[in-house]
Scaffold this motif. Structure first.
Motif, short mmCIF file in Angstrom:
data_model
loop_
_atom_site.label_atom_id
_atom_site.label_comp_id
_atom_site.label_asym_id
_atom_site.label_seq_id
_atom_site.Cartn_x
_atom_site.Cartn_y
_atom_site.Cartn_z
N TYR A 137 0.82 -1.21 0.00
CA TYR A 137 0.00 0.00 0.00
C TYR A 137 0.86 1.27 0.00
O TYR A 137 0.41 2.33 -0.43
CB TYR A 137 -0.99 -0.03 1.16
N ILE A 138 2.09 1.18 0.46
CA ILE A 138 2.99 2.33 0.33
C ILE A 138 3.21 2.63 -1.15
O ILE A 138 3.16 3.79 -1.61
CB ILE A 138 4.34 2.05 1.03
N GLN A 139 3.42 1.57 -1.93
CA GLN A 139 3.61 1.74 -3.36
C GLN A 139 2.34 2.26 -4.03
O GLN A 139 2.39 3.13 -4.92
CB GLN A 139 4.02 0.41 -4.00
N VAL A 157 -0.06 4.07 -2.65
CA VAL A 157 -0.26 5.47 -2.27
C VAL A 157 0.61 6.36 -3.15
O VAL A 157 0.17 7.41 -3.65
CB VAL A 157 0.05 5.69 -0.77
N GLN A 158 1.87 5.96 -3.35
CA GLN A 158 2.77 6.75 -4.20
C GLN A 158 2.25 6.84 -5.63
O GLN A 158 2.30 7.90 -6.27
CB GLN A 158 4.17 6.13 -4.17
N LEU A 159 1.73 5.71 -6.14
CA LEU A 159 1.17 5.70 -7.49
C LEU A 159 -0.03 6.63 -7.59
O LEU A 159 -0.15 7.42 -8.54
CB LEU A 159 0.77 4.27 -7.87
N GLN A 184 -0.79 9.20 -5.73
CA GLN A 184 -0.38 10.61 -5.60
C GLN A 184 0.19 11.13 -6.93
O GLN A 184 0.01 12.30 -7.27
CB GLN A 184 0.66 10.76 -4.48
N SER A 185 0.89 10.26 -7.64
CA SER A 185 1.49 10.70 -8.91
C SER A 185 0.44 10.89 -10.01
O SER A 185 0.66 11.66 -10.95
CB SER A 185 2.53 9.69 -9.38
N PRO A 238 -3.77 13.21 -6.65
CA PRO A 238 -3.63 13.25 -5.18
C PRO A 238 -4.94 12.99 -4.43
O PRO A 238 -4.90 12.50 -3.30
CB PRO A 238 -3.12 14.67 -4.90
N GLU A 266 -5.62 9.42 -2.84
CA GLU A 266 -4.90 8.87 -1.68
C GLU A 266 -5.85 8.38 -0.59
O GLU A 266 -5.66 7.31 0.01
CB GLU A 266 -3.94 9.91 -1.11
N ARG A 270 -6.00 4.72 1.12
CA ARG A 270 -5.85 4.53 2.58
C ARG A 270 -7.04 3.75 3.14
O ARG A 270 -6.88 2.90 4.03
CB ARG A 270 -5.76 5.90 3.28
N GLU A 322 -6.65 0.19 2.29
CA GLU A 322 -5.59 -0.39 3.13
C GLU A 322 -6.14 -0.79 4.50
O GLU A 322 -5.85 -1.87 5.01
CB GLU A 322 -4.45 0.61 3.29
#
Length: 535
Positions: free
Chosen positions: A427-429, A431-433, A435-436, A439, A442, A446, A449
């Motif tokens: 889920y870190i990955q 979230v980064q995806l 946001q890119s 935004p 996100e 979450r 997740e």
């Protein structure tokens, strides 16, 4: 028998307040005088004020109250007579008149009292220190004292009404004695215990007399003196303080202020009332309450002036009884006391009282937490350790024990912890995806997740439940152990009657407890015994 000591903090049965008090926590420092330990007895002697103590009266009353036992226990007589000497002091503990000595912790209190007196006397060359049991004969809660717990069986004794428990009278109780005999049948000490209890609680005795008889039969050889404060002569000595309690609210005011300060650190144990006296009638103990400029009995509409109440007090002090907060002042004005042995709840309300003692010019005693312990048979401890547990885990609750057992034997946590870590990484990955790209996505990621983690937690619970079913025998053994250590979820020392264990061990049990429960000891005492086989 084997004796072991367990760290109190690992047990879960010692309150945080007791630990902090024993360790001298700065937040509690203003609520007491001297901590128990090296040098404390000398400091207590130096701070004593003898102006209230009438040693001649005290000696006379105690000789009369204990007269039936002085021939059998000469050391008790010697201790009573020594109280006329200003170089003799006392250590005291008190309790309700629980049937057949009640839960184990009363025995632990008495042992702590006797051993603390011995320790103080060692510290005071040329002085004597006498252990005293203050019977709470004026307590009126019959439901708390009318029974004894023998294993899973509760034996309840019927009583007629009385103003307070010390004035209750014993009955024939043939059915109750028969029940006790049946419960203890097959144990080595059954006959001896029944004989002792029948003798002490013979029909027609007051409960106060019965309790004194039982306590002295068990502890008289150690010089323990028993006092019954429901005595008109002792009440007369306490009359000035009771008069002040009726005339003013000074005591309530200063104790309330102290309680408010103490309440910023811990829960306040005892409610502070505007007036801290009861009135004893022939069949009840009734609270006296302030009503405007006068006073009345709780539940009554008749209001009388303070002067009228004081007039009755002066003529009949025996009709007045101090409540839980005023009673310690009574005790400390009657006895040349250095220390008082207390349970956790008692320690909490004594910490409310120091300024009330200052108000009345009475020395505040050393507060001594009683010893705590556990009695367990070799057979039951062996079953516990075969499950892979250590003695240090003996006090843990069943859910905690089961979780530890599953962790050690089913390797349950590792795959779920790994899954949890993997999930977090994924889920870190994500979230980064998100946001890119956008935004605002996100929060949705979450939320997903959290749903995934919740699902994993639910799955863990289902797997744990399945493992419990698979290992039903282990679960049953853990629950069986817990029922011995904490019957019905209550610590053994607050539930089991001492004679339940005495019947399996004999007199050696008391001797072992006396030798192993050291004064001011921070650890819990665990006594492991082999059950005696009937002859």
């Amino acid at each position: 028998m084997e004796v072991h000591y367990v760290d109190a903090d690992l047990s879960g049965i010692r309150s945080r307040l007791v630990t902090d008090y024993m360790e001298g926590h700065p937040s509690l420092r203003t609520f007491y005088g001297h901590l128990p330990g090296a040098g404390s007895a000398q400091a207590a002697v130096a701070s004593r004020n003898e102006r209230f103590i009438d040693r001649e009266l005290l000696t006379s009353v105690l000789l009369e109250q204990n007269a039936a036992f002085l021939e059998d226990f000469s050391v008790v007589k010697k201790n009573i007579l020594s109280l006329s000497d200003p170089n003799t002091f006392t250590v005291t503990t008190g309790h309700q008149l629980c049937m057949a000595a009640g839960p184990l912790f009363l025995v632990y209190k008495l042992i702590s009292c006797i051993n603390s007196a011995i320790e103080f006397e060692r510290e005071l060359p040329g002085k004597k220190v006498v252990p005293v049991f203050w019977m709470a004969t004026e307590d009126h809660d019959v439901a708390e004292m009318d029974h004894m717990n023998l294993g899973v069986d509760m034996i309840r004794f019927p009583f007629e009404t009385a103003s307070c428990t010390g004035r209750l009278m014993t009955g024939s109780w043939d059915q109750e004695w028969e029940k006790i005999g049946n419960v203890l049948q097959g144990t080595a000490g059954a006959a001896e215990i029944l004989k002792l209890l029948r003798s002490c609680y013979a029909e027609g005795n007051s409960i106060a007399a019965s309790m004194r008889a039982l306590v002295l039969q068990v502890f008289g050889k150690h010089g323990l003196v028993v006092i019954d404060a429901d005595d008109v002569r002792l009440k007369k000595a306490f009359l000035p303080t009771m008069r002040n309690e009726i005339a003013t609210d000074e005591f309530a005011r200063v104790v309330r202020e102290t309680s408010e300060r103490l309440g910023t650190y811990t829960k306040v144990q005892a409610m502070v009332r505007d007036l801290n006296l009861f009135y004893l009638t022939s069949d009840a103990r009734v609270r006296i309450e302030r009503e405007g400029e006068g006073l009345r009995l709780s539940g009554s509409s008749e209001v009388r002036s303070a002067s009228d109440w004081i007039s009755e007090l002066e003529q009949h002090p025996e009709r007045f009884s101090p409540n839980v907060l005023l009673r310690p002042l009574y005790q400390e004005q009657i006895l040349p006391n250095l220390g008082v042995v207390l349970g956790p709840g008692e320690l909490a309300y004594w910490l409310q009282l120091k300024e009330g003692f200052v108000l009345h010019g009475v020395a505040f005693p050393i507060l001594i937490p009683r010893n705590q312990g556990l009695l367990i048979s070799q057979k039951n401890l062996a079953k516990f350790t075969r499950l892979g547990f250590s003695l240090e885990e003996v006090f843990l609750k069943p859910d905690e024990l089961l979780q530890r057992w599953l962790l050690r034997n089913a390797n349950l946590d590792t795959p779920f912890d790994t899954a949890q870590d993997s999930l977090s990484g994924i889920y870190i990955q994500l979230v980064q995806l998100a946001q890119s790209i956008d935004p605002t996505l996100e929060s949705s990621v979450r939320a997903e997740e959290q749903r995934a983690k919740n699902g994993l937690d639910q799955l863990r619970k289902k797997v744990t439940a399945a493992l419990k079913r698979r290992h039903e025998s282990t679960v049953s053994q853990i629950q069986r152990h817990a029922s011995l250590v904490s019957p019905n979820g209550i610590p053994q020392e607050r539930s089991d009657n001492v004679f339940w264990h005495y019947s399996r061990t004999g007199q050696d049990l008391m001797d072992v407890l006396m030798a192993s429960m050291k004064p001011f000891q921070p650890e819990l005492t665990v006594v492991v015994y082999a059950e005696l086989i009937p002859a």
